[in-house]
Design an enzyme around this catalytic site. Sequence first.
Site, short mmCIF file in Angstrom:
data_model
loop_
_atom_site.label_atom_id
_atom_site.label_comp_id
_atom_site.label_asym_id
_atom_site.label_seq_id
_atom_site.Cartn_x
_atom_site.Cartn_y
_atom_site.Cartn_z
N SER A 1 0.83 -1.20 0.00
CA SER A 1 0.00 0.00 0.00
C SER A 1 0.87 1.26 0.00
CB SER A 1 -0.94 -0.06 1.21
OG SER A 1 -2.00 0.84 1.05
N ASP B 1 -10.24 -4.68 -4.43
CA ASP B 1 -9.42 -4.10 -3.37
C ASP B 1 -10.22 -3.20 -2.43
OD1 ASP B 1 -6.40 -3.44 -2.57
OD2 ASP B 1 -7.57 -1.60 -2.52
N HIS C 1 -8.49 -4.99 0.34
CA HIS C 1 -7.21 -4.34 0.60
C HIS C 1 -6.47 -4.89 1.81
CE1 HIS C 1 -4.25 -1.26 -0.02
NE2 HIS C 1 -4.36 -0.85 1.24
#
Length: 294
Positions: free
Chosen positions: A103, A220, A275
């Site tokens: 990320s 995600d 995610h």
Amino acid sequence: MGGLMTSDGCRPCVIICALLLLSSVIGYRPVIIVHGIFDGPKQFEMLAKFINQSHPGTNVTTIALYDYIASMKPLWQQVESFREAIRPIMKSAGDGVHLICFSQGGLICRGVLATLPTHNVHSLIFLSSPIAGQYGDSNYLKYFFPKFLKSRLYYFCYTTHGQKISICNYWNDPHQRERYLKSSNYLAPLNGEIEHANLTAWRDSFLRIETLVLIGGPDDGVITPWESSIFGFYDSNETVVEMEKQDWYLRDAFGLKTLNSKGAVVKCVVPGVHHTSWHSNLTVYQNCIDKWLT
Ligand SMILES: *[C@@H]1O[C@H](CO)[C@@H](O)[C@H](O)[C@H]1NC(C)=O
Ligand SMILES: *[C@@H]1O[C@H](CO)[C@@H](O)[C@H](O)[C@H]1NC(C)=O
Ligand SMILES: *[C@@H]1O[C@H](CO)[C@@H](O)[C@H](O)[C@H]1NC(C)=O
Ligand SMILES: *[C@@H]1O[C@H](CO)[C@@H](O)[C@H](O)[C@H]1NC(C)=O
Ligand SMILES: *[C@@H]1O[C@H](CO)[C@@H](O)[C@H](O)[C@H]1NC(C)=O
């Protein structure tokens, strides 16, 4: 008939033993993990376990810097500390290291590698990272800017003050290009979207990577557009333009085109992963990460 040692049936195990011995002597390259926003090493214990199981003895380090709320600090500031933590690990790894950046950590890794011209990164793995920027509402955003709509966030982000918050360093509003180019002191220079004195040096440094692995997927839920994880991004109509058609790609502004034309860029798109699940999903590990960590 011959004894145990000479029987053909035992040859495979002799070979396996020899391979195990070899790998324990040569060893796997160390793996360095750079965490994302609002998390820290704890969230990567599962990933470290996967690595230890498939490549026993691998030295895995998840850098414990700017964890949790501190991950909001400006990225150049974070890059300095991460670089100094990563440098000695690289130095003691004669055969190079692998870097897994999750990320926001992907953006940190881009900054670290750009400014660490002697790095020895073998595989650079961006795990669901908004490497081409972010333009979307997310819980993270709402937590910090409860009163802002994404279409208005540029008022805050594209100011000197705004650039002191990590999210703003890669906030990429496709309707505010001029402001972005003028104010973004992180993503725009890294992408070579603006001219600066260090472009060539940063590009050379990026080109030292052996393999670049881009992992992301349509479910995600946080990275917006999700294609940012594979270097795609919105045009001014919010239509996603793929990596190969991005202006900075076509100009080879930071080396991505060169890497790709050498066959060194691998994309691994996986549906069905939220995610926060990327680093604990064994299927993702086995299909997208494992083979790049030798
Ligand atoms: C790695 O796996 C071995 C064998 O299963 C175990 O003994 C060791 O504690 C593990 N190391 C880490 C750091 O998890
Ligand atoms: C793993 O790497 C770190 C950083 O280079 C080092 O300090 C540590 O001693 C290593 N651990 C093992 C078990 O080799
Ligand atoms: C170029 O890199 C040097 C050394 O890392 C740094 O001091 C300088 O601020 C950089 N210049 C630009 C324009 O980023
Ligand atoms: C945006 O959409 C309009 C209308 O469909 C079109 O005329 C224009 O060329 C598009 N712009 C871009 C950058 O694709
Ligand atoms: C793990 O990934 C697979 C896709 O490879 C997906 O179908 C599955 O739902 C994921 N599991 C979790 C817990 O996210």
